[in-house]
Design a protein around this motif. Sequence first.
Motif, PDB file in Angstrom:
ATOM      1  N   ALA A 156       0.824  -1.200   0.000  1.00 56.79           N
ATOM      2  CA  ALA A 156       0.000   0.000   0.000  1.00 56.79           C
ATOM      3  C   ALA A 156       0.864   1.258   0.000  1.00 56.79           C
ATOM      4  N   LEU A 157       1.915   1.264   0.792  1.00 58.87           N
ATOM      5  CA  LEU A 157       2.819   2.418   0.810  1.00 58.87           C
ATOM      6  C   LEU A 157       3.452   2.629  -0.563  1.00 58.87           C
ATOM      7  N   ALA A 158       3.896   1.550  -1.176  1.00 60.53           N
ATOM      8  CA  ALA A 158       4.505   1.656  -2.502  1.00 60.53           C
ATOM      9  C   ALA A 158       3.489   2.147  -3.533  1.00 60.53           C
ATOM     10  N   ALA A 159       2.270   1.624  -3.468  1.00 58.84           N
ATOM     11  CA  ALA A 159       1.234   2.049  -4.422  1.00 58.84           C
ATOM     12  C   ALA A 159       0.944   3.538  -4.258  1.00 58.84           C
ATOM     13  N   ALA A 160       0.852   4.001  -3.013  1.00 53.37           N
ATOM     14  CA  ALA A 160       0.592   5.426  -2.770  1.00 53.37           C
ATOM     15  C   ALA A 160       1.742   6.281  -3.279  1.00 53.37           C
ATOM     16  N   GLN A 161       2.954   5.830  -3.078  1.00 48.87           N
ATOM     17  CA  GLN A 161       4.109   6.588  -3.558  1.00 48.87           C
ATOM     18  C   GLN A 161       4.135   6.625  -5.084  1.00 48.87           C
ATOM     19  N   GLU A 198      -8.188  -2.836 -10.985  1.00 48.89           N
ATOM     20  CA  GLU A 198      -8.008  -1.388 -10.859  1.00 48.89           C
ATOM     21  C   GLU A 198      -8.693  -0.862  -9.595  1.00 48.89           C
ATOM     22  N   ASP A 199      -9.856  -1.396  -9.270  1.00 53.00           N
ATOM     23  CA  ASP A 199     -10.545  -0.969  -8.046  1.00 53.00           C
ATOM     24  C   ASP A 199      -9.715  -1.277  -6.807  1.00 53.00           C
ATOM     25  N   TYR A 200      -9.102  -2.450  -6.771  1.00 57.98           N
ATOM     26  CA  TYR A 200      -8.267  -2.813  -5.627  1.00 57.98           C
ATOM     27  C   TYR A 200      -7.046  -1.901  -5.563  1.00 57.98           C
ATOM     28  N   ALA A 201      -6.471  -1.568  -6.707  1.00 58.61           N
ATOM     29  CA  ALA A 201      -5.319  -0.662  -6.737  1.00 58.61           C
ATOM     30  C   ALA A 201      -5.700   0.700  -6.156  1.00 58.61           C
ATOM     31  N   LYS A 202      -6.881   1.190  -6.499  1.00 56.92           N
ATOM     32  CA  LYS A 202      -7.344   2.475  -5.950  1.00 56.92           C
ATOM     33  C   LYS A 202      -7.464   2.396  -4.427  1.00 56.92           C
ATOM     34  N   LYS A 203      -8.008   1.287  -3.925  1.00 60.66           N
ATOM     35  CA  LYS A 203      -8.137   1.105  -2.473  1.00 60.66           C
ATOM     36  C   LYS A 203      -6.768   1.022  -1.810  1.00 60.66           C
ATOM     37  N   MET A 204      -5.847   0.345  -2.462  1.00 57.30           N
ATOM     38  CA  MET A 204      -4.504   0.222  -1.893  1.00 57.30           C
ATOM     39  C   MET A 204      -3.784   1.569  -1.888  1.00 57.30           C
ATOM     40  N   ARG A 243      -1.905   5.974   1.440  1.00 60.10           N
ATOM     41  CA  ARG A 243      -1.935   7.398   1.816  1.00 60.10           C
ATOM     42  C   ARG A 243      -2.335   7.554   3.278  1.00 60.10           C
ATOM     43  N   ASP A 244      -3.314   6.760   3.709  1.00 59.51           N
ATOM     44  CA  ASP A 244      -3.717   6.794   5.122  1.00 59.51           C
ATOM     45  C   ASP A 244      -2.560   6.373   6.026  1.00 59.51           C
ATOM     46  N   LEU A 245      -1.836   5.333   5.624  1.00 60.03           N
ATOM     47  CA  LEU A 245      -0.691   4.885   6.419  1.00 60.03           C
ATOM     48  C   LEU A 245       0.367   5.979   6.505  1.00 60.03           C
ATOM     49  N   MET A 246       0.622   6.654   5.396  1.00 58.44           N
ATOM     50  CA  MET A 246       1.629   7.717   5.387  1.00 58.44           C
ATOM     51  C   MET A 246       1.199   8.904   6.247  1.00 58.44           C
ATOM     52  N   ARG A 247      -0.095   9.159   6.302  1.00 59.32           N
ATOM     53  CA  ARG A 247      -0.607  10.247   7.147  1.00 59.32           C
ATOM     54  C   ARG A 247      -0.737   9.819   8.597  1.00 59.32           C
ATOM     55  N   GLY A 248      -0.625   8.521   8.842  1.00 60.60           N
ATOM     56  CA  GLY A 248      -0.783   8.007  10.193  1.00 60.60           C
ATOM     57  C   GLY A 248      -2.228   7.872  10.600  1.00 60.60           C
ATOM     58  N   VAL A 249      -3.123   7.786   9.616  1.00 59.55           N
ATOM     59  CA  VAL A 249      -4.553   7.653   9.906  1.00 59.55           C
ATOM     60  C   VAL A 249      -4.865   6.189  10.134  1.00 59.55           C
ATOM     61  N   GLU A 250      -5.217   5.869  11.349  1.00 65.37           N
ATOM     62  CA  GLU A 250      -5.630   4.505  11.710  1.00 65.37           C
ATOM     63  C   GLU A 250      -6.699   4.681  12.765  1.00 65.37           C
ATOM     64  N   GLY A 251      -7.904   4.424  12.448  1.00 63.34           N
ATOM     65  CA  GLY A 251      -8.944   4.602  13.442  1.00 63.34           C
ATOM     66  C   GLY A 251     -10.127   3.730  13.168  1.00 63.34           C
ATOM     67  N   ARG A 272       4.584   9.488 -12.077  1.00 61.15           N
ATOM     68  CA  ARG A 272       3.532   8.786 -11.328  1.00 61.15           C
ATOM     69  C   ARG A 272       2.793   7.798 -12.225  1.00 61.15           C
ATOM     70  N   LEU A 273       2.250   6.801 -11.570  1.00 60.74           N
ATOM     71  CA  LEU A 273       1.488   5.772 -12.281  1.00 60.74           C
ATOM     72  C   LEU A 273      -0.001   5.949 -11.993  1.00 60.74           C
ATOM     73  N   THR A 274      -0.802   5.559 -12.933  1.00 64.68           N
ATOM     74  CA  THR A 274      -2.252   5.556 -12.730  1.00 64.68           C
ATOM     75  C   THR A 274      -2.625   4.299 -11.955  1.00 64.68           C
ATOM     76  N   PRO A 275      -3.814   4.285 -11.353  1.00 68.90           N
ATOM     77  CA  PRO A 275      -4.251   3.042 -10.695  1.00 68.90           C
ATOM     78  C   PRO A 275      -4.253   1.845 -11.650  1.00 68.90           C
ATOM     79  N   ALA A 276      -4.577   2.083 -12.907  1.00 68.02           N
ATOM     80  CA  ALA A 276      -4.561   0.991 -13.889  1.00 68.02           C
ATOM     81  C   ALA A 276      -3.146   0.459 -14.088  1.00 68.02           C
ATOM     82  N   ASP A 277      -2.153   1.368 -14.134  1.00 72.30           N
ATOM     83  CA  ASP A 277      -0.759   0.946 -14.278  1.00 72.30           C
ATOM     84  C   ASP A 277      -0.297   0.155 -13.058  1.00 72.30           C
ATOM     85  N   ILE A 278      -0.663   0.644 -11.877  1.00 64.96           N
ATOM     86  CA  ILE A 278      -0.293  -0.043 -10.638  1.00 64.96           C
ATOM     87  C   ILE A 278      -0.955  -1.416 -10.596  1.00 64.96           C
ATOM     88  N   ALA A 279      -2.224  -1.471 -10.976  1.00 66.00           N
ATOM     89  CA  ALA A 279      -2.955  -2.742 -10.991  1.00 66.00           C
ATOM     90  C   ALA A 279      -2.277  -3.747 -11.917  1.00 66.00           C
TER      91      ALA A 279
END
Length: 121
Positions: A67-72, A95-101, A106-114, A81-88
């Motif tokens: 997930a961190l790599a996909a966000a980066q 592609e939907d799973y890539a968008k979620k990842m 991004r949430d992990l990088m922001r420290g959002v865990e709740g 940068r890569l599109t979600p389709a490229d990452i997928a």
Amino acid sequence: MAEPTPRRNEPRLRPAPLLFEPAQVAADPEHFFDLESIDDPRALLARATELTQAFQAAADRAVEFQALAAAQLADPRRFDRLTPADIAAQAEWTEDYAKKMVEFGRDLMRGVEGPGHVDPV
């Protein structure tokens, strides 16, 4: 059952070590981390449970790194940068799973865990 992956502000529990097996032993399909040599069912259950938890913890951690790599890779500030389709395509995801990842990363990088945070897996 394995416990959920600890989050950023929780200490990470150390699972049982995963020891690499020699090539000739690993080639034997009946051999798996020496479990077949354990005769005592209590000991077998304990060691198999340790391995299950270790593999689950390793898989959970690997998903976080994916997930961190996909966000980066999807970061709009990157000129390459890569599109979600490229990452997928690269990760063999939909592609939907890539968008979620990407969002999970991004949430992990922001420290959002709740309580409202949804793990894509």
